[in-house]
Design an enzyme around this catalytic site. Structure first.
Site, PDB file in Angstrom:
ATOM      1  N   HIS A  31      -5.839   1.953  -4.247  1.00  0.00           N
ATOM      2  CA  HIS A  31      -4.892   1.566  -3.418  1.00  0.00           C
ATOM      3  C   HIS A  31      -4.546   0.062  -3.485  1.00  0.00           C
ATOM      4  O   HIS A  31      -4.995  -0.543  -4.353  1.00  0.00           O
ATOM      5  CB  HIS A  31      -5.748   1.428  -1.926  1.00  0.00           C
TER       6      HIS A  31
ATOM      7  N   CYS B 202       1.111  -1.104  -0.053  1.00  0.00           N
ATOM      8  CA  CYS B 202       0.023  -0.120   0.047  1.00  0.00           C
ATOM      9  C   CYS B 202       0.901   1.126  -0.006  1.00  0.00           C
ATOM     10  O   CYS B 202       0.682   2.048  -0.807  1.00  0.00           O
ATOM     11  CB  CYS B 202      -0.996   0.129   1.222  1.00  0.00           C
TER      12      CYS B 202
ATOM     13  N   HIS C 177      -2.480   0.955   6.784  1.00  0.00           N
ATOM     14  CA  HIS C 177      -3.009   1.208   5.346  1.00  0.00           C
ATOM     15  C   HIS C 177      -3.268   2.512   4.749  1.00  0.00           C
ATOM     16  O   HIS C 177      -3.806   3.605   5.676  1.00  0.00           O
ATOM     17  CB  HIS C 177      -4.263   0.401   5.451  1.00  0.00           C
TER      18      HIS C 177
END
Length: 364
Positions: A339, A279, A327
């Site tokens: 993402h 990520c 994240h």
């Protein structure tokens, strides 16, 4: 005869007796199971497995970001150690040259011998020649003194550099140990997730993996991130990854354009491109394509710009999730982001409300 029988002895009574009986029955049941006459434990419910697997992947991603941070520290420590080692080598070479120069001067003095300057003047037949040689000797003496000073200075510098190198090497070893620890944590979490999935039957596992790969995030019908009203493909896939982004301008538009071009590429923990990403690796690469250098981890990227509230989000902002800020995605407008979700789930467009929102940062 019955009156003379020895009374039976019961070691337990009351609650203790009941506990013992319960344990005996449990042991008997266990023995029966192992003898093949019982029934195996029922398979866990798919929803329960899915929740546990999702939690393990969340923990794995948190460990991945810690791994990324440890790797960044290892790289910095190794670079610093290499610089110190190279400088120590250069200083040592310079020291050796100065020592060689001193040796040459000492050898020349030994070969020419030494006489008191007054006697040299008395015995010479050419005073002018003596004065010239005396002046040269004085210069040599000055040069010798300067060389000695230089040798002393270089010895001190080399000793300091070697001490610094040893400290830096210890720091490097510490960061390498942390890197190995986080790597082991990531692998153990992913292994546990795979083991749990293996407990599902073939149909349930296939359905789960298909949902993950397709992006079962509730955002497949949320409309186009371009603002045109055209629906995105299954799993939030943008039908035109290289298309314009009307709401984004300048570097933010460049970052989003890069991120769109990565849609469909696999998630690999620790990866920064160009064929796969995690990520924070994706957001770092996207902004690097726009000419901006971001730090490596979610924990540091959140402080790379200035914080904005959820209501203030604009395309190009970094959006962070979970209480541990483990994240990150790249906001593209309309409540959506690009993402790299997790193993088995490729880079995609998804709604930002599919995970617990933790904060956002705008890159200047």
């Amino acid at each position: 005869m019955a009156a003379h029988r020895k009374p039976k002895y019961f070691p337990f009574g009351g609650q203790a007796a009941r506990t013992a009986a319960t344990l005996a029955l449990a042991s008997a049941a266990t023995a029966t199971v192992f003898q093949g006459t019982g029934h195996a434990a029922p398979r866990p419910a798919p929803a329960q497995v899915r929740a546990q697997v999702d939690h393990l992947y969340e923990e794995a991603e948190a460990a991945t970001e810690k791994y990324n941070g440890a790797k960044e520290q290892v790289d910095r420590a190794r670079a610093a150690f290499d610089r110190l080692r190279d400088e120590a080598a250069r200083r040592t070479e310079r020291l050796n040259r100065s020592r060689d120069a001193l040796g040459a001067i000492a050898t020349a003095q030994y070969r020419s011998g030494t006489l008191d300057p007054t006697l040299q003047l008395a015995f010479t037949s050419d005073p002018d020649d003596y004065l010239e040689r005396a002046s040269l000797a004085e210069k040599i003496g000055d040069r010798q003194a300067a060389t000695i000073t230089e040798v002393r200075r270089e010895i001190g510098a080399v000793q300091r550099l070697r001490a610094q190198s040893e400290d830096q090497l210890r720091e490097l070893r510490t960061h390498e140990a942390e890197l190995r620890r986080q790597k082991s944590t990531v692998r153990s979490k992913l292994s546990a997730a795979r083991e749990l999935l293996g407990r599902l039957d073939t149909e349930d596992r296939a359905r789960y993996e298909a949902d993950v790969a397709a992006g079962d995030d509730g955002g497949t019908d949320a409309g186009s991130a371009h603002g045109s009203g055209t629906g995105a493909g299954r799993g939030g896939q943008d039908p035109a990854p290289g298309g314009p982004v009307p709401d984004a301008t300048g570097r933010a538009a460049e970052a989003i354009s890069f991120a769109r071009a990565q849609i469909g590429k696999p998630y690999v923990w620790g990866a920064t491109g160009p064929s796969s990403y995690d990520c924070s690796g994706l957001t770092q690469a996207a902004w690097r394509a726009a000419g901006v250098t971001l730090p490596r981890t979610t924990y540091t990227q959140i402080n790379a710009g200035h914080r904005v509230s959820r209501s203030e989000l604009a395309p190009g902002d970094l959006v962070f999730f979970y209480s541990g800020v483990s994240h990150v995605g790249l906001y593209i407008g309309g409540g959506r982001m690009i993402h790299a979700p997790r193993p088995g789930a490729p880079v995609r467009i998804a709604p930002i409300d599919q995970m617990p929102f933790a904060g956002a940062t705008r890159i200047s």
